[in-house]
Write an enzyme that holds these catalytic residues in place. Structure first.
Site, short mmCIF file in Angstrom:
data_model
loop_
_atom_site.label_atom_id
_atom_site.label_comp_id
_atom_site.label_asym_id
_atom_site.label_seq_id
_atom_site.Cartn_x
_atom_site.Cartn_y
_atom_site.Cartn_z
N LYS A 122 32.36 33.60 47.44
CA LYS A 122 31.80 32.92 46.27
C LYS A 122 30.34 33.28 46.05
O LYS A 122 29.86 33.31 44.92
CB LYS A 122 31.96 31.40 46.42
CG LYS A 122 33.39 30.92 46.19
CD LYS A 122 33.43 29.43 45.92
CE LYS A 122 34.83 29.01 45.50
NZ LYS A 122 34.91 27.58 45.12
N LYS A 204 46.45 37.51 43.86
CA LYS A 204 46.97 36.18 43.57
C LYS A 204 46.68 35.79 42.12
O LYS A 204 45.63 36.13 41.57
CB LYS A 204 46.29 35.18 44.53
CG LYS A 204 46.89 33.79 44.53
CD LYS A 204 46.20 32.95 45.59
CE LYS A 204 46.70 31.51 45.58
NZ LYS A 204 46.00 30.69 46.59
N LYS A 207 43.35 31.65 37.19
CA LYS A 207 42.93 31.39 35.81
C LYS A 207 41.56 31.97 35.50
O LYS A 207 41.16 32.03 34.34
CB LYS A 207 42.94 29.89 35.51
CG LYS A 207 42.05 29.04 36.40
CD LYS A 207 42.11 27.57 35.96
CE LYS A 207 41.36 26.67 36.94
NZ LYS A 207 42.16 26.38 38.15
#
Length: 342
Positions: A122, A204, A207
């Site tokens: 992240k 994977k 969204k």
């Protein structure tokens, strides 16, 4: 003869799971987690949490975060979460989570947090906002789990590290202060399915993917679902056959079809033998749309009844707070914090 007493029913194990309100969940979220949440209710005592505090590690637009939190709660109810038998709540509505998080942070080593791969990932994605909350995120997650003495936590591969550190923190605390926390175990539902991107089937489904055709949202209408599946990446082989390594796109579509129909891969291969990918993609799309339709209808109804959804969340927060409060008081006493009576 004395009357024989029946054996008492053993207590059901407790499961805790949460999902961030960062937009509408995908088909991958539904098949990999949310659908199973509803199924778990028959066998476990379940606490399900809208993890709004975790969402703050990435800067969110405030009005959107509030809207998404209520929408996600409505969607969980539409999926089949029973708020009368189980607990559905919003993380920030139970302040004890953050209270316990500080105590646990003082029992977590800097090096442990430094090794967390999700922090590294992240940080790379958001280099302009590498904040302390992102670094200590696993401690709050540990508090979420340990505060309810959850026996089981549904986990995917990306959350395994977080469960491990929660166990490490709990074990360390128990070793210093005496038995306090249940050491949670990971739970991988048998019916779970890992759904991959329609555009890049080795990744994977997400969204946040810039290619909107790579994911199906739970709220997508039938035309949108059909269009996205028609554009799904397959291969030039033209044969519906399961081979995750050599045919990831087709195998991903077969996984989705199997999840909704209950058919084995062999049965699916037989069903579409001699038929092209066009027929197969359309069948997967229509099956998916038909399965999501009743969830979408209930979701729309619940969004029209804001008072009911908010009432469920208020009740869920009160029930969760009673459980959480007992744990925090016990922990405060054990670490030596002065607590006043009354």
């Amino acid at each position: 003869m004395p009357e024989t007493q029946a054996n008492p029913t053993p207590a059901r194990k407790r499961i805790l799971s949460g999902i961030q309100p960062t937009g509408t969940p995908t088909l991958g979220n539904y098949l990999g987690a949310l659908r199973n949440w509803a199924l778990l209710q028959d066998s476990y005592d379940c606490l399900y949490m809208v993890a709004d505090l975790h969402a703050l590690t990435v800067r969110e637009e405030p009005a959107a975060l509030r809207r998404h939190t209520r929408e996600l709660a409505a969607l969980l109810l539409a999926v089949g979460i029973n708020p009368n038998e189980h607990v559905l709540f919003v993380q920030s509505h139970v302040p004890a989570h953050t209270e316990l998080s500080w105590i646990l942070a003082c029992n977590t080593q800097f090096g442990e947090l430094s090794r967390m791969t999700q922090f590294k990932d992240k940080s790379a994605k958001h280099p302009d906002n590498v904040n302390a909350g992102l670094f200590t995120y696993p401690v709050l997650m540990a508090a979420d789990i340990l505060i309810y003495n959850a026996d089981l936590v549904p986990v995917g591969q990306d959350q395994t590290q977080h469960l491990e550190i929660a166990r490490d923190i709990a074990g360390r605390f128990n070793g210093v202060y005496g038995p306090t926390f249940t050491l949670p175990e990971g739970y991988v539902p048998k019916a779970g399915a890992k759904i991959m991107s329609l555009g890049e089937p080795t990744k994977k489904m997400s969204k946040s993917d810039p290619n909107v055709n790579s994911f199906i949202l739970m709220t997508d209408d039938k035309d949108t679902i059909v269009r996205k599946f028609k554009r799904a990446v397959t291969d030039s082989d033209g044969v519906v056959r399961f081979d995750a390594a050599e045919k990831p796109g087709v195998s991903n579509l077969m996984t989705i079809y199997a999840a909704f129909t209950g058919r084995s891969m062999q049965e699916i291969e037989t069903e579409f033998a001699g038929r092209g990918y066009g027929d197969f993609k359309l069948a997967v799309a229509e099956t998916t749309a038909d399965a999501l339709a009743p969830v979408q209808a209930e979701y729309a109804r619940l969004l029209g009844d804001k008072a009911y959804v908010d009432g469920v969340l208020k009740d869920g927060a009160a029930r969760a707070a009673r459980l959480a409060g007992r744990t925090v008081r016990k922990v405060y006493r054990k670490v030596g914090l002065l607590q006043l009576e009354g």
